[in-house]
Design an enzyme around this catalytic site. Structure first.
Site, PDB file in Angstrom:
ATOM      1  N   GLU A  86     -17.878  15.728 -18.557  1.00 49.50           N
ATOM      2  CA  GLU A  86     -18.904  14.663 -19.335  1.00 49.50           C
ATOM      3  C   GLU A  86     -17.696  13.410 -20.078  1.00 49.50           C
ATOM      4  O   GLU A  86     -17.775  12.408 -20.130  1.00 49.50           O
ATOM      5  CB  GLU A  86     -19.811  15.267 -20.193  1.00 49.50           C
ATOM      6  CG  GLU A  86     -20.732  14.070 -20.802  1.00 49.50           C
ATOM      7  CD  GLU A  86     -21.730  14.802 -21.785  1.00 49.50           C
ATOM      8  OE1 GLU A  86     -21.503  15.900 -22.059  1.00 49.50           O
ATOM      9  OE2 GLU A  86     -22.717  13.993 -22.312  1.00 49.50           O
ATOM     10  N   ASP A  91     -24.497   7.509 -28.043  1.00 54.45           N
ATOM     11  CA  ASP A  91     -25.448   7.884 -29.129  1.00 54.45           C
ATOM     12  C   ASP A  91     -24.787   7.875 -30.717  1.00 54.45           C
ATOM     13  O   ASP A  91     -25.481   7.668 -31.517  1.00 54.45           O
ATOM     14  CB  ASP A  91     -25.835   9.375 -28.891  1.00 54.45           C
ATOM     15  CG  ASP A  91     -26.520   9.471 -27.597  1.00 54.45           C
ATOM     16  OD1 ASP A  91     -26.473   8.418 -26.879  1.00 54.45           O
ATOM     17  OD2 ASP A  91     -26.684  10.524 -27.104  1.00 54.45           O
TER      18      ASP A  91
END
Ligand code: GLC
Length: 441
Positions: A412, A170
């Site tokens: 993550e 992103d």
């Protein structure tokens, strides 16, 4: 040692079980309550070791969100009132191609699907594999036809991404760079000047779950939202969007994943005796050499490229190493990339491989895709290293990855120097790929 591995295996399996929503798996509780495209592909690659039928279901559910023009959206939204805001943000129903039975996003993500289909296929008997391939083949062909038909308008073999979310990385530096150059609406500058950006926190979900310093800034988040609104206004119609937008990138990671997926799709077609359409094969052929246009001999890096100006975006990222995964570069070039991966000041760290090299002005060890180590990019590199014959490097990277997850948990992302955990806890693709790496170790 065996015990440690077993404990890690059990921990990873428990994360996947906890995030299982029946037909699909959420990436992490709280922060990510929907189904994501490349997450589910990585998840299926891990799930195949636990329950191959469930791995198939994961991918079939993803396919249930395919648009009638062939696009596979990067998000399929969960039902329920609590998710209404997310669905309304995207408004997939504005496009005549969106499915009616399910709300989705209007963009795609790195096309990992063919890789996941083959991974699942490897766990089936040969007759089961053929029938699995037959089931998913038409959808895969339509997806790749959409990728090259809609997103390669100049027929160069490079697919263009129209929002950073499509890149899967992103807030990767080339996208932030392009955003600042071409895509900052005037009203965001005003918000910035009036120092009102703190208000954005009221609407952000990620910074409720993860320390704000690990995510993009509020101004960047606002600009991403503005870019999304522009796409929504054009009902996610690629032609209308590309006719004006400068915010369009031939993204390295995306294209490397696509090139590998093309190879897998050809393998799938061969296994079930199908002939891929000529036009598609012609695109695959162009794609094979297309990475050459993204190579910068001076720096020894591959870069993403601005679609309109055709200028390389000279912000180095882990994407520079991904041609190893694509598998279409020469052995000599592959060796150069392995050198880069192990070079001090570039990608050599205690817990490799950082999402940007250490010398990048963006490098920040805790910030999302601007420094931390992620398990999915490591998995892609390990796969590429193996295919180019760098078995010892692949093994080392797999061992370091497992050690990192073993010490910090299925997070993550991770600090590339200390291995400390960051981002969401109980993250599905970290768990799934841990399972997969344990099986290959
Ligand atoms: C973030 C990541 C993206 C991932 C999603 C769900 O947006 O950047 O790659 O698919 O989270 O895990």
């Amino acid at each position: 040692m065996e015990q440690q591995r077993q404990a890690l295996y059990d921990q990873a399996a428990a994360v996947l079980r906890g995030n299982d929503r029946g037909q699909w798996t959420i990436p992490a509780a709280g922060l990510y309550p929907h189904q994501w495209l490349w997450d589910s592909c990585f998840i299926a690659i891990g799930l195949r070791w636990l329950d191959v039928q469930r791995a198939k279901t994961e991918l079939l559910h993803l396919l249930s969100g395919q648009w009638s023009n062939g696009m596979i959206p990067h998000m399929l939204f969960a039902d329920g009132d609590e998710h209404r805001r997310d669905r309304e943000l995207w408004r997939s129903y504005l496009s005549p191609f969106a499915p009616e039975h399910i709300y989705t996003s209007g963009l795609t993500q790195p096309p990992m699907l063919a890789e996941a289909v083959v991974g699942v296929g490897q766990k089936l008997s040969s007759s089961e594999r053929r029938s699995w391939y037959q089931t998913v083949y038409p959808a895969l062909v339509r997806y790749h036809q959409w990728l090259y038909g809609q997103r390669d308008p100049h027929g160069e073999g490079l697919i263009v991404a129209i929002h950073p979310y499509e890149s899967g990385l992103d807030n990767s530096p080339p996208w932030i760079h392009e955003l600042r150059q071409h895509s900052m609406p005037w009203w965001i500058t005003i918000v910035q000047n009036l120092r009102l950006e703190g208000l954005v926190n009221l609407f952000r979900r990620d910074t409720h779950f993860v320390p704000p310093g690990q995510r993009m800034s509020n101004i960047e988040a606002l600009a991403y939202f503005a870019a999304l609104r522009r796409l929504r206004r054009k009902a996610y119609d690629t032609e209308r969007i590309l006719s004006r937008s400068l915010f369009a990138v031939e993204d390295l990671v995306f294209n490397c994943v696509a090139i590998r997926a093309n190879q897998h799709l050809q393998g799938i077609a061969k296994t079930i005796n199908r002939q891929l359409p000529d036009e598609l094969l012609a695109s695959f052929k162009k794609a094979q050499n297309a990475l050459d246009a993204l190579w910068d001999g001076g720096s020894g890096y591959y870069f993403s490229r601005n679609f309109v100006t055709h200028k390389l975006i000279r912000e180095p990222t882990i994407g520079a190493l991904m041609p190893l995964y694509a598998g279409t570069i020469t052995n000599e070039r592959a060796e150069e990339l392995v050198g880069l991966m192990k070079a001090k000041g570039h990608f050599a760290t205690n817990y490799p491989v950082p999402s940007v090299p250490l010398h990048s002005s963006y490098f920040n060890p805790f910030k999302y895709w601007q420094g931390p180590t992620w398990l999915n990019t490591n998995w892609l590199l390990i796969d590429g290293l193996r295919r180019y014959g760098f078995e010892a490097d692949a093994r080392l990277l797999a061992d370091r990855s497992l050690e990192m997850v073993g010490k910090s948990g299925c997070y993550e992302y991770f600090h590339p120097l200390s291995g400390e955990p960051a981002g969401a806890a109980g993250f599905s693709w970290t768990a799934a790929l841990t399972l997969d790496l344990l099986h290959h170790a």
